[in-house]
Design an enzyme around this catalytic site. Structure first.
Site, PDB file in Angstrom:
ATOM      1  CG  ASP A   1      -2.153   0.847   1.070  1.00  0.00           C
ATOM      2  OD1 ASP A   1      -3.250   0.259   1.010  1.00  0.00           O
ATOM      3  OD2 ASP A   1      -2.045   2.090   0.969  1.00  0.00           O
TER       4      ASP A   1
ATOM      5  CB  VAL B   1      -0.404   1.091  -7.934  1.00  0.00           C
ATOM      6  CG1 VAL B   1      -0.480   0.077  -6.798  1.00  0.00           C
ATOM      7  CG2 VAL B   1      -1.495   2.137  -7.838  1.00  0.00           C
TER       8      VAL B   1
ATOM      9  CG  ASN C   1      -8.241  -3.694  -3.578  1.00  0.00           C
ATOM     10  OD1 ASN C   1      -9.456  -3.788  -3.737  1.00  0.00           O
ATOM     11  ND2 ASN C   1      -7.702  -3.006  -2.568  1.00  0.00           N
TER      12      ASN C   1
ATOM     13  CE1 TYR D   1     -13.429   4.456  -8.225  1.00  0.00           C
ATOM     14  CE2 TYR D   1     -15.709   3.963  -8.796  1.00  0.00           C
ATOM     15  CZ  TYR D   1     -14.544   3.651  -8.111  1.00  0.00           C
ATOM     16  OH  TYR D   1     -14.500   2.518  -7.326  1.00  0.00           O
TER      17      TYR D   1
ATOM     18  CE  LYS E   1     -12.143   1.180  -9.583  1.00  0.00           C
ATOM     19  NZ  LYS E   1     -11.132   0.269  -9.009  1.00  0.00           N
TER      20      LYS E   1
ATOM     21  CB  THR F   1     -14.220   1.102   2.379  1.00  0.00           C
ATOM     22  OG1 THR F   1     -14.415   1.983   1.258  1.00  0.00           O
ATOM     23  CG2 THR F   1     -14.615  -0.310   2.001  1.00  0.00           C
TER      24      THR F   1
HETATM   25  N1  LIG Z   1     -15.925   1.038  -1.396  1.00  0.00           N
HETATM   26  C1  LIG Z   1     -16.717   0.878  -2.450  1.00  0.00           C
HETATM   27  O1  LIG Z   1     -17.930   1.126  -2.389  1.00  0.00           O
HETATM   28  C2  LIG Z   1     -16.135   0.378  -3.752  1.00  0.00           C
HETATM   29  C3  LIG Z   1     -17.025   0.020  -4.774  1.00  0.00           C
HETATM   30  C4  LIG Z   1     -16.514  -0.441  -5.997  1.00  0.00           C
HETATM   31  C5  LIG Z   1     -15.157  -0.552  -6.162  1.00  0.00           C
HETATM   32  N2  LIG Z   1     -14.313  -0.193  -5.156  1.00  0.00           N
HETATM   33  C6  LIG Z   1     -12.881  -0.332  -5.419  1.00  0.00           C
HETATM   34  O2  LIG Z   1     -12.306  -1.149  -4.427  1.00  0.00           O
HETATM   35  C7  LIG Z   1     -10.923  -0.818  -4.288  1.00  0.00           C
HETATM   36  C8  LIG Z   1     -10.630  -0.614  -2.808  1.00  0.00           C
HETATM   37  O3  LIG Z   1     -11.440   0.457  -2.356  1.00  0.00           O
HETATM   38  P1  LIG Z   1     -11.801   0.669  -0.808  1.00  0.00           P
HETATM   39  O4  LIG Z   1     -13.216   1.069  -0.764  1.00  0.00           O
HETATM   40  O5  LIG Z   1     -11.308  -0.463  -0.016  1.00  0.00           O
HETATM   41  O6  LIG Z   1     -10.944   2.001  -0.532  1.00  0.00           O
HETATM   42  P2  LIG Z   1      -9.987   2.416   0.676  1.00  0.00           P
HETATM   43  O7  LIG Z   1      -9.767   3.891   0.502  1.00  0.00           O
HETATM   44  O8  LIG Z   1     -10.541   1.930   1.976  1.00  0.00           O
HETATM   45  O9  LIG Z   1      -8.647   1.615   0.367  1.00  0.00           O
HETATM   46  C9  LIG Z   1      -7.877   1.900  -0.781  1.00  0.00           C
HETATM   47  C10 LIG Z   1      -6.422   1.650  -0.457  1.00  0.00           C
HETATM   48  O10 LIG Z   1      -5.679   1.901  -1.657  1.00  0.00           O
HETATM   49  C11 LIG Z   1      -4.505   2.607  -1.281  1.00  0.00           C
HETATM   50  N3  LIG Z   1      -4.015   3.396  -2.396  1.00  0.00           N
HETATM   51  C12 LIG Z   1      -4.604   4.494  -2.959  1.00  0.00           C
HETATM   52  N4  LIG Z   1      -3.827   4.990  -3.923  1.00  0.00           N
HETATM   53  C13 LIG Z   1      -2.733   4.183  -3.999  1.00  0.00           C
HETATM   54  C14 LIG Z   1      -1.572   4.202  -4.800  1.00  0.00           C
HETATM   55  N5  LIG Z   1      -1.372   5.155  -5.722  1.00  0.00           N
HETATM   56  N6  LIG Z   1      -0.651   3.227  -4.617  1.00  0.00           N
HETATM   57  C15 LIG Z   1      -0.846   2.275  -3.686  1.00  0.00           C
HETATM   58  N7  LIG Z   1      -1.913   2.216  -2.871  1.00  0.00           N
HETATM   59  C16 LIG Z   1      -2.845   3.184  -3.035  1.00  0.00           C
HETATM   60  C17 LIG Z   1      -4.928   3.494  -0.125  1.00  0.00           C
HETATM   61  O11 LIG Z   1      -3.798   3.913   0.656  1.00  0.00           O
HETATM   62  C18 LIG Z   1      -5.886   2.590   0.625  1.00  0.00           C
HETATM   63  O12 LIG Z   1      -5.233   1.863   1.642  1.00  0.00           O
HETATM   64  C19 LIG Z   1     -10.689   0.416  -5.146  1.00  0.00           C
HETATM   65  O13 LIG Z   1     -10.128   0.028  -6.388  1.00  0.00           O
HETATM   66  C20 LIG Z   1     -12.092   0.963  -5.342  1.00  0.00           C
HETATM   67  O14 LIG Z   1     -12.206   1.728  -6.523  1.00  0.00           O
HETATM   68  C21 LIG Z   1     -14.767   0.258  -3.963  1.00  0.00           C
END
Ligand SMILES: NC(=O)c1ccc[n+]([C@@H]2O[C@H](COP(=O)([O-])OP(=O)(O)OC[C@H]3O[C@@H](n4cnc5c(N)ncnc54)[C@H](O)[C@@H]3O)[C@@H](O)[C@H]2O)c1
Length: 264
Positions: free
Chosen positions: A42, A69, A95, A160, A164, A195
């Site tokens: 991360d 990333v 992710n 966004y 995706k 989250t």
């Molecule tokens: N929460 C939702 O409702 C939801 C819905 C659909 C998709 N998603 C996708 O799920 C994935 C995780 O989301 P989440 O809700 O757990 O978010 P979150 O913010 O809780 O966790 C995301 C993590 O990614 C890390 N991160 C961000 N940018 C980064 C980078 N450049 N390099 C390395 N790490 C990085 C952050 O530090 C964080 O720990 C994402 O791809 C998000 O788009 C989430």
């Protein structure tokens, strides 16, 4: 407990990006309890290291490392560190991601670029760094975290959604290229999951706590299973896609969304 290690007697190694929080954290925890050696990667290095320490203290095998990333060298270093650690990479979950809100008239070019850079280019760089090692695994698997908004149109998420959508197309394309070479590539498409990412989205819109709670409730109203999803419910499907249990599946985008897309 069912073991992932059906194709080999050795413990498999998985990399999870975005592991310090939310969905990635739940995936890393689920992989660890399944018996995999897990690289928790991360941008939030302290969070990744803390998660790995907690997993190790609970008797699992985990390594916490920093990764950005969007930075090719950083992603390459992540893969190299994983290889140095166990000598193999069997599974990777791309992710890490960020939410960028707004329709096309309200977002800046910088916001567009940020969404594409982290969510799409980050997925591409992660896949490219791990694929040579997944090819060397007896059962390599790559899983992307896409989103329901990568599959259908929803208001107010131009950048966004586009990022995706790129992840969805990349999943199918990589699956086509690597299916005959022993690596399976699939994606999970979550709906609304509670989250820090989704909560910050609604915090930014709300004037106070009451409006925040009201906005969270409005989301529930759109879902046939009328509640928010949990990170664990996504992790369970990612585990399935990463494991031999899904051995005849590749190129699939699996909505995990409380019925949102099919039951409107
Ligand atoms: N929460 C939702 O409702 C939801 C819905 C659909 C998709 N998603 C996708 O799920 C994935 C995780 O989301 P989440 O809700 O757990 O978010 P979150 O913010 O809780 O966790 C995301 C993590 O990614 C890390 N991160 C961000 N940018 C980064 C980078 N450049 N390099 C390395 N790490 C990085 C952050 O530090 C964080 O720990 C994402 O791809 C998000 O788009 C989430």
């Amino acid at each position: 407990m069912t073991s992932l290690n059906d194709a080999t007697s050795d413990q498999r190694t998985a990399i999870v990006t975005g592991a310090a929080s939310g969905i990635g954290r739940a995936i890393a925890q689920r992989f660890a309890t399944e018996g995999m050696a897990v690289v928790c990667a991360d941008l939030n290095a302290a969070g990744a290291v803390k998660l790995a320490a907690d997993l190790s203290a609970a008797g699992h095998r985990a390594l916490g490392i920093a990764v950005e990333v969007t930075d090719e060298a950083s992603v390459a270093a992540m893969a190299a560190r994983a290889l140095e650690w166990t000598g193999r990479i069997d599974t990777a979950v791309a992710n890490a991601g960020v939410m960028v809100e707004g329709d096309i008239l309200s977002i800046s070019l910088a916001e567009w670029n940020r969404a594409l850079q982290i969510n799409a280019t980050g997925a591409f760089l992660t896949a490219r760094a791990v694929l040579p090692h997944l090819l060397a695994s007896p059962a390599g698997t790559l899983v992307f975290t896409a989103s329901t908004v990568g599959l259908v149109g929803m208001k107010g998420t131009a950048a966004y959604s586009a990022s995706k959508g790129a992840v969805v197309a990349l999943t199918r394309q990589l699956a086509a290229d690597f299916a005959s070479r022993g690596v399976r590539v699939n994606a999970v498409a979550p709906g609304a999951i509670r989250t820090p990412l989704s909560e910050s989205q609604f915090r930014a819109r709300a004037a106070d706590d009451a409006e925040f709670e009201s906005l969270l409730q409005q989301v529930i109203g759109r879902y046939p299973i009328s509640r928010w999803g949990t990170p664990k419910e996504i992790a369970e499907i990612v585990l399935f896609l990463a494991s031999d249990r899904s051995s005849w599946m590749t190129g699939q985008i699996i909505p995990v969304d409380g019925g949102l897309l099919e039951l409107r």
